[in-house]
Design an enzyme around this catalytic site. Sequence first.
Site, mmCIF file in Angstrom:
data_model
loop_
_atom_site.group_PDB
_atom_site.id
_atom_site.type_symbol
_atom_site.label_atom_id
_atom_site.label_comp_id
_atom_site.label_asym_id
_atom_site.label_seq_id
_atom_site.Cartn_x
_atom_site.Cartn_y
_atom_site.Cartn_z
ATOM 1 N N CYS A 158 -13.658 21.084 -12.261
ATOM 2 C CA CYS A 158 -13.680 19.855 -11.597
ATOM 3 C C CYS A 158 -13.722 18.873 -12.744
ATOM 4 C CB CYS A 158 -14.893 19.672 -11.079
ATOM 5 S SG CYS A 158 -16.420 19.649 -12.128
ATOM 6 N N HIS B 177 -24.217 19.757 -17.359
ATOM 7 C CA HIS B 177 -25.278 19.710 -16.418
ATOM 8 C C HIS B 177 -26.190 18.585 -16.766
ATOM 9 C CE1 HIS B 177 -24.070 23.895 -16.356
ATOM 10 N NE2 HIS B 177 -23.965 23.635 -15.097
ATOM 11 N N CYS C 213 -21.414 15.431 -17.346
ATOM 12 C CA CYS C 213 -20.569 15.185 -16.278
ATOM 13 C C CYS C 213 -20.909 13.589 -15.762
ATOM 14 C CB CYS C 213 -20.531 15.992 -15.143
ATOM 15 S SG CYS C 213 -19.701 15.438 -13.766
ATOM 16 N N HIS D 44 -32.247 24.993 -11.620
ATOM 17 C CA HIS D 44 -31.001 24.750 -12.039
ATOM 18 C C HIS D 44 -31.132 23.664 -13.236
ATOM 19 C CE1 HIS D 44 -26.813 23.315 -11.997
ATOM 20 N NE2 HIS D 44 -26.381 24.332 -11.424
ATOM 21 N N GLU E 2 -29.252 21.152 -14.183
ATOM 22 C CA GLU E 2 -28.716 19.840 -13.830
ATOM 23 C C GLU E 2 -30.295 19.112 -13.129
ATOM 24 O OE1 GLU E 2 -26.796 17.226 -10.249
ATOM 25 O OE2 GLU E 2 -25.538 18.892 -10.727
ATOM 26 N N SER F 73 -23.417 30.368 -10.995
ATOM 27 C CA SER F 73 -22.779 28.910 -10.792
ATOM 28 C C SER F 73 -23.424 28.371 -9.279
ATOM 29 C CB SER F 73 -21.513 28.856 -10.829
ATOM 30 O OG SER F 73 -21.032 27.511 -10.336
#
Length: 577
Positions: free
Chosen positions: A12, A73, A95, A123, A125, A217
Amino acid sequence: MHIQIAKTAGFCMGVRRAVDMAIDAANKNEGPICTYGPLIHNPQVLDILKEKGIPTLSHIPEKGEGTVIIRAHGIPPATRQQLTEAGFHVMDATCPRVIRVQTIIRKHAESGHHVIIAGDEDHPEVVGLLGYGGDRGHVINTVQQLEALPIFEKAILVAQTTQNTMFYETIHQWALHNAPHYKMFNTICDSTEKRQTETMALAKGVDLVIVVGGKNSGNTQRLAEVATEAGATSLHIESARELDTSILTGKNSIGITAGASTPNWILRQVVSTLEKKSMENSRNRAHGWIKRIQLFLLSSNIYLAMGAAAVSYAASMLQGFPHEMRYSFIAAAYILSMQIFNNLTGIPSDRYNNPERASLYEKGRLFFFILASTAGLAGLYAAFQSGLLPFFLLFFMSLAGSLYNTPLLPPSLSPGGIRSLKDIPGSKTILIAIAWGVLCVILPSVGIRGVLDFASLGAFVFITILVFVRTAFFDILAIQGDRIVGKETLPILLGEQASHRLLTRMLTAIFVGIFLLTPTPLFPCNAFILALPPFVLIWMLRAEAKGRITADTRLAFHIESLLIFTGILAAIGLQLG
């Protein structure tokens, strides 16, 4: 076996940006570099970063040096402050989609809102997002966890950017009925939504969905979940090595998608493995042989040499004089020789960009060396038979091609580390295009007519632009592998989008130019037919950029076929004339 690849499979925007930043920093070699935590969730990419001297930092030392790259993240603001205080130069590869969520959370937390994050608590992020919410942050992963929270007077609801869209819609509906005063922000990345929507549609039309990507992921795991929820058999693998071909037995159609952190070369290796399995299928034996021949012609550059012969013929037609086939042979021999030598030295990047070709050249080094040498000598002999001027032109071109990778200057006299033609950024694409122009336009013109005129200039511009775009198009498709090995191709220098725009404008210029110049004495009246190849190439560029066609062996074959098609059109034009 029919293989269908999802349009948005692979890196991405955020992951590509983070990986590009890390690799570019390593290629510049400006002191020690590390990432704080794994840059992305893909083990193959992390191994490559480690090989390039970018280790992963798991804890913050009291004293640090060099550059630390913040993972895609994101991290909590307190952690970033600690890295700065330790003495690191901090490079932020978070990101942009994650940064948007961080900004929303920080703004509302500062105004007294509670922050409810729909995501996985562990996670990275979400850990980073919680850092912006402070003691007002809450993570939920089920509707039951949301129901267990009190109804806050002021609250916002956001999602991890890779959250399951169906789950977040369920959360959204709950909030509308039970806490309508909550502010709702759909922060799921549009790339995530597209992947999940495509995977759902893919799952309904195939016998098996293969999801390629890191086992840790989150977005890749959710693609496998979406495929299963849609009623399809799904298989989650990290690389082609994990692909058990026995599961393919009885499968007539296979869908392939990949997580946002899965590089293109991993996806291509999986597709290649499946294609080989398909070739072995007895029901598709004839088709399998066709695919093998097609792959060999492409990888060995024999098909490209045929294209050079065809373009040489078309150049003579553009200039309005009868073509001699020996000049097509000279062009084909030179291109075959130089391209094979280029592939022999380009095996490291081909391991990522074109694993089939890398494997072919590794196994057949001696064969291809002999083939390239024989083709080069045969071309020189044919040029000598045509006259001293064509011979010396080809000789100096061959010498320049052979010295492309050779250091010509000592380190003390090399400006900016440029010691060879290879070290000049973007030089490969430009020099290849000029070489084709000399081979296909100048050499036949001086050999047959003994002169160059305005028609020669027009033909030279047409051929060089067509070949320049063809070469740069392949550079766009190979951008990930080229960046890893440190090549500075045109798309790496300009960026993919800017490169697409430049190539489209160049093709438009020669497309319009053919029509404007055909009624004039510069080009024969039947030359208008040669406007078709640049038009088709424009369509291919736009279709690839929008994901309507897949960057695979078929696309490469179609691009090279355009060169042969140009020669065929020239022959048709002569008949029409």
